[in-house]
Write a protein that holds these residues in place. Structure first.
Motif, PDB file in Angstrom:
ATOM      1  N   TRP A 234      24.266  58.206  22.563  1.00 52.23           N
ATOM      2  CA  TRP A 234      24.181  58.313  23.837  1.00 52.23           C
ATOM      3  C   TRP A 234      25.550  57.566  24.395  1.00 52.23           C
ATOM      4  O   TRP A 234      26.330  57.823  25.438  1.00 52.23           O
ATOM      5  CB  TRP A 234      23.101  57.503  24.624  1.00 52.23           C
ATOM      6  N   ALA A 235      26.044  56.460  23.477  1.00 47.24           N
ATOM      7  CA  ALA A 235      27.169  55.917  23.759  1.00 47.24           C
ATOM      8  C   ALA A 235      28.654  56.579  23.616  1.00 47.24           C
ATOM      9  O   ALA A 235      29.248  56.246  24.756  1.00 47.24           O
ATOM     10  CB  ALA A 235      27.172  54.521  23.048  1.00 47.24           C
ATOM     11  N   ARG A 236      28.577  57.784  22.982  1.00 47.90           N
ATOM     12  CA  ARG A 236      29.907  58.508  22.724  1.00 47.90           C
ATOM     13  C   ARG A 236      29.943  59.199  24.110  1.00 47.90           C
ATOM     14  O   ARG A 236      31.035  59.123  24.655  1.00 47.90           O
ATOM     15  CB  ARG A 236      29.483  59.359  21.760  1.00 47.90           C
ATOM     16  N   VAL A 237      28.917  59.844  24.482  1.00 51.93           N
ATOM     17  CA  VAL A 237      28.889  60.645  25.720  1.00 51.93           C
ATOM     18  C   VAL A 237      28.944  59.794  26.983  1.00 51.93           C
ATOM     19  O   VAL A 237      29.889  60.044  27.956  1.00 51.93           O
ATOM     20  CB  VAL A 237      27.538  61.478  26.193  1.00 51.93           C
ATOM     21  N   THR A 238      28.286  58.779  27.148  1.00 53.95           N
ATOM     22  CA  THR A 238      28.617  57.806  28.140  1.00 53.95           C
ATOM     23  C   THR A 238      30.076  57.016  28.166  1.00 53.95           C
ATOM     24  O   THR A 238      30.743  56.909  29.009  1.00 53.95           O
ATOM     25  CB  THR A 238      27.624  56.568  28.102  1.00 53.95           C
ATOM     26  N   GLY A 239      30.507  56.920  26.901  1.00 56.13           N
ATOM     27  CA  GLY A 239      31.906  56.262  26.755  1.00 56.13           C
ATOM     28  C   GLY A 239      33.030  57.331  27.282  1.00 56.13           C
ATOM     29  O   GLY A 239      34.071  56.857  27.874  1.00 56.13           O
ATOM     30  N   ILE A 240      32.897  58.706  26.879  1.00 57.38           N
ATOM     31  CA  ILE A 240      33.590  59.756  27.470  1.00 57.38           C
ATOM     32  C   ILE A 240      33.731  59.692  28.804  1.00 57.38           C
ATOM     33  O   ILE A 240      34.852  59.552  29.572  1.00 57.38           O
ATOM     34  CB  ILE A 240      33.522  61.177  26.850  1.00 57.38           C
ATOM     35  N   LEU A 241      32.664  59.865  29.657  1.00 62.30           N
ATOM     36  CA  LEU A 241      32.370  59.700  30.961  1.00 62.30           C
ATOM     37  C   LEU A 241      32.869  58.229  31.459  1.00 62.30           C
ATOM     38  O   LEU A 241      33.883  58.560  32.701  1.00 62.30           O
ATOM     39  CB  LEU A 241      31.040  59.877  31.387  1.00 62.30           C
ATOM     40  N   LEU A 242      32.893  57.317  31.002  1.00 59.39           N
ATOM     41  CA  LEU A 242      33.193  56.066  31.702  1.00 59.39           C
ATOM     42  C   LEU A 242      34.713  55.877  31.333  1.00 59.39           C
ATOM     43  O   LEU A 242      35.411  55.502  32.452  1.00 59.39           O
ATOM     44  CB  LEU A 242      32.556  54.932  31.045  1.00 59.39           C
ATOM     45  N   ALA A 243      35.293  56.208  30.166  1.00 62.07           N
ATOM     46  CA  ALA A 243      36.783  56.451  30.189  1.00 62.07           C
ATOM     47  C   ALA A 243      37.383  57.365  31.187  1.00 62.07           C
ATOM     48  O   ALA A 243      38.539  57.205  31.450  1.00 62.07           O
ATOM     49  CB  ALA A 243      37.222  56.668  28.540  1.00 62.07           C
ATOM     50  N   SER A 244      36.876  58.302  31.559  1.00 55.66           N
ATOM     51  CA  SER A 244      37.226  59.140  32.551  1.00 55.66           C
ATOM     52  C   SER A 244      37.386  58.716  33.911  1.00 55.66           C
ATOM     53  O   SER A 244      38.502  58.834  34.506  1.00 55.66           O
ATOM     54  CB  SER A 244      36.568  60.732  32.432  1.00 55.66           C
ATOM     55  N   VAL A 245      36.370  57.996  34.105  1.00 55.00           N
ATOM     56  CA  VAL A 245      36.134  57.479  35.416  1.00 55.00           C
ATOM     57  C   VAL A 245      37.020  56.444  35.541  1.00 55.00           C
ATOM     58  O   VAL A 245      37.877  56.012  36.541  1.00 55.00           O
ATOM     59  CB  VAL A 245      34.857  57.128  35.671  1.00 55.00           C
ATOM     60  N   SER A 246      37.320  55.452  34.400  1.00 53.92           N
ATOM     61  CA  SER A 246      38.426  54.379  34.342  1.00 53.92           C
ATOM     62  C   SER A 246      39.498  55.017  34.331  1.00 53.92           C
ATOM     63  O   SER A 246      40.590  54.138  35.443  1.00 53.92           O
ATOM     64  CB  SER A 246      38.236  53.806  33.095  1.00 53.92           C
ATOM     65  N   LEU A 247      39.961  56.140  33.905  1.00 57.12           N
ATOM     66  CA  LEU A 247      41.400  56.624  34.130  1.00 57.12           C
ATOM     67  C   LEU A 247      41.596  57.067  35.388  1.00 57.12           C
ATOM     68  O   LEU A 247      42.752  56.512  35.907  1.00 57.12           O
ATOM     69  CB  LEU A 247      41.300  57.715  33.158  1.00 57.12           C
ATOM     70  N   VAL A 248      40.591  57.675  36.300  1.00 56.02           N
ATOM     71  CA  VAL A 248      40.960  57.880  37.545  1.00 56.02           C
ATOM     72  C   VAL A 248      40.935  56.609  38.391  1.00 56.02           C
ATOM     73  O   VAL A 248      41.926  56.484  39.139  1.00 56.02           O
ATOM     74  CB  VAL A 248      39.741  58.972  38.165  1.00 56.02           C
ATOM     75  N   LEU A 249      40.194  55.502  38.273  1.00 53.28           N
ATOM     76  CA  LEU A 249      40.065  54.313  38.860  1.00 53.28           C
ATOM     77  C   LEU A 249      41.423  53.902  38.794  1.00 53.28           C
ATOM     78  O   LEU A 249      42.030  53.140  39.768  1.00 53.28           O
ATOM     79  CB  LEU A 249      39.005  53.499  38.523  1.00 53.28           C
ATOM     80  N   GLN A 250      42.031  53.586  37.472  1.00 57.40           N
ATOM     81  CA  GLN A 250      43.316  53.023  37.433  1.00 57.40           C
ATOM     82  C   GLN A 250      44.577  53.761  37.942  1.00 57.40           C
ATOM     83  O   GLN A 250      45.536  53.144  38.401  1.00 57.40           O
ATOM     84  CB  GLN A 250      43.353  52.786  35.647  1.00 57.40           C
ATOM     85  N   PHE A 251      44.443  55.060  37.947  1.00 58.21           N
ATOM     86  CA  PHE A 251      45.347  55.707  38.626  1.00 58.21           C
ATOM     87  C   PHE A 251      45.312  55.293  40.089  1.00 58.21           C
ATOM     88  O   PHE A 251      46.339  55.064  40.799  1.00 58.21           O
ATOM     89  CB  PHE A 251      45.034  57.276  38.559  1.00 58.21           C
ATOM     90  N   LEU A 252      44.148  55.379  40.831  1.00 59.32           N
ATOM     91  CA  LEU A 252      44.106  54.919  42.136  1.00 59.32           C
ATOM     92  C   LEU A 252      44.339  53.375  42.515  1.00 59.32           C
ATOM     93  O   LEU A 252      44.802  53.044  43.490  1.00 59.32           O
ATOM     94  CB  LEU A 252      42.560  55.099  42.612  1.00 59.32           C
ATOM     95  N   PHE A 253      44.330  52.690  41.424  1.00 56.93           N
ATOM     96  CA  PHE A 253      44.790  51.150  41.529  1.00 56.93           C
ATOM     97  C   PHE A 253      46.088  50.883  41.098  1.00 56.93           C
ATOM     98  O   PHE A 253      46.582  49.752  41.190  1.00 56.93           O
ATOM     99  CB  PHE A 253      43.905  50.281  40.516  1.00 56.93           C
ATOM    100  N   LEU A 254      46.901  51.763  40.818  1.00 53.98           N
ATOM    101  CA  LEU A 254      48.348  51.766  40.497  1.00 53.98           C
ATOM    102  C   LEU A 254      49.113  50.910  41.146  1.00 53.98           C
ATOM    103  O   LEU A 254      49.890  50.159  41.001  1.00 53.98           O
ATOM    104  CB  LEU A 254      48.841  53.290  40.199  1.00 53.98           C
ATOM    105  N   PRO A 255      48.988  50.860  42.767  1.00 52.73           N
ATOM    106  CA  PRO A 255      49.776  50.351  43.560  1.00 52.73           C
ATOM    107  C   PRO A 255      49.519  48.756  43.385  1.00 52.73           C
ATOM    108  O   PRO A 255      50.673  47.902  43.826  1.00 52.73           O
ATOM    109  CB  PRO A 255      49.494  50.838  45.098  1.00 52.73           C
ATOM    110  N   TYR A 256      48.428  48.344  43.259  1.00 51.19           N
ATOM    111  CA  TYR A 256      47.978  46.953  43.130  1.00 51.19           C
ATOM    112  C   TYR A 256      48.423  46.401  41.600  1.00 51.19           C
ATOM    113  O   TYR A 256      49.023  45.222  41.881  1.00 51.19           O
ATOM    114  CB  TYR A 256      46.607  46.946  43.111  1.00 51.19           C
ATOM    115  N   ALA A 257      48.556  46.956  40.505  1.00 50.59           N
ATOM    116  CA  ALA A 257      48.753  46.617  39.314  1.00 50.59           C
ATOM    117  C   ALA A 257      49.458  47.852  38.387  1.00 50.59           C
ATOM    118  O   ALA A 257      48.861  48.399  37.637  1.00 50.59           O
ATOM    119  CB  ALA A 257      47.584  45.790  38.579  1.00 50.59           C
ATOM    120  N   PRO A 258      50.769  48.053  38.797  1.00 51.53           N
ATOM    121  CA  PRO A 258      51.271  49.283  38.024  1.00 51.53           C
ATOM    122  C   PRO A 258      51.283  49.189  36.763  1.00 51.53           C
ATOM    123  O   PRO A 258      50.875  50.280  35.728  1.00 51.53           O
ATOM    124  CB  PRO A 258      52.775  49.483  38.903  1.00 51.53           C
ATOM    125  N   VAL A 259      51.807  48.244  36.060  1.00 54.89           N
ATOM    126  CA  VAL A 259      51.879  48.427  34.500  1.00 54.89           C
ATOM    127  C   VAL A 259      50.682  48.021  33.979  1.00 54.89           C
ATOM    128  O   VAL A 259      50.348  48.887  32.692  1.00 54.89           O
ATOM    129  CB  VAL A 259      52.910  46.983  34.192  1.00 54.89           C
TER     130      VAL A 259
END
Length: 165
Positions: A116-141
């Motif tokens: 279950w953790a592999r599937v959850t990990g793929i979903l969470l990493a995808s969500v995290s990727l999108v969230l970090q993209f949206l958070f770019l102006p606050y902490a770009p590097v």
């Protein structure tokens, strides 16, 4: 090199046997075809999954700390004027905190080998990727580093196929 000229151990069998190296006959027929078993890519993927689990665990803890910092003090991050995806920092903090806790739990599950953790990990990493993209102006590097880590985690969890034991 003939079998007679190979160095022998005290039991009389050759010290180096090419059939154990994947270069000689591998089956009773002597056809030379490779038997199903671990391949070099499997080792890389298995190591990648372990590394991905550690990265998710650490990334989750860091996201929790990032979320707490955004919740506790709105002046930790610089003020962004007009931003298309405008959410106040307290909102970002709660989002990062929740995703971080679940990511850390999934990372622990990956390290324990839970399917279950592999599937959850793929979903969470995808969500995290999108969230970090949206958070770019606050902490770009930092956001770019985490996007790269998320891409690796998605790849490692997607390509790994555990063998039945």
């Amino acid at each position: 090199m003939s079998d007679a000229s190979q160095p022998r151990n005290p039991q009389g069998s050759p010290v180096w046997d090419p059939s154990h190296q994947g270069t000689g006959p591998s089956g009773p027929s002597g056809s030379g075809s490779r038997s199903p078993g671990p391949h070099a890519e499997d080792g890389l993927a298995a190591g990648g999954v372990t590394f991905a689990g550690v990265l998710m665990l650490v990334n989750g803890v860091l996201a929790v700390l990032q979320g707490i910092a955004a919740i506790a003090e709105d002046d930790v991050y610089g003020w962004i004027g007009d931003y298309v995806y405008k959410i106040n920092l307290t909102g970002w903090g709660w989002i990062l905190l929740i995703v971080g806790v679940v990511s850390a739990a999934a990372g622990g599950g990956i390290l324990k080998g839970a399917a279950w953790a592999r599937v959850t990990g793929i979903l969470l990493a995808s969500v995290s990727l999108v969230l970090q993209f949206l958070f770019l102006p606050y902490a770009p590097v930092w956001s770019i580093v985490l996007i790269a880590i998320d891409v690796f985690v998605i790849w490692a969890l997607a390509v790994y196929r555990p063998t039945a034991r």
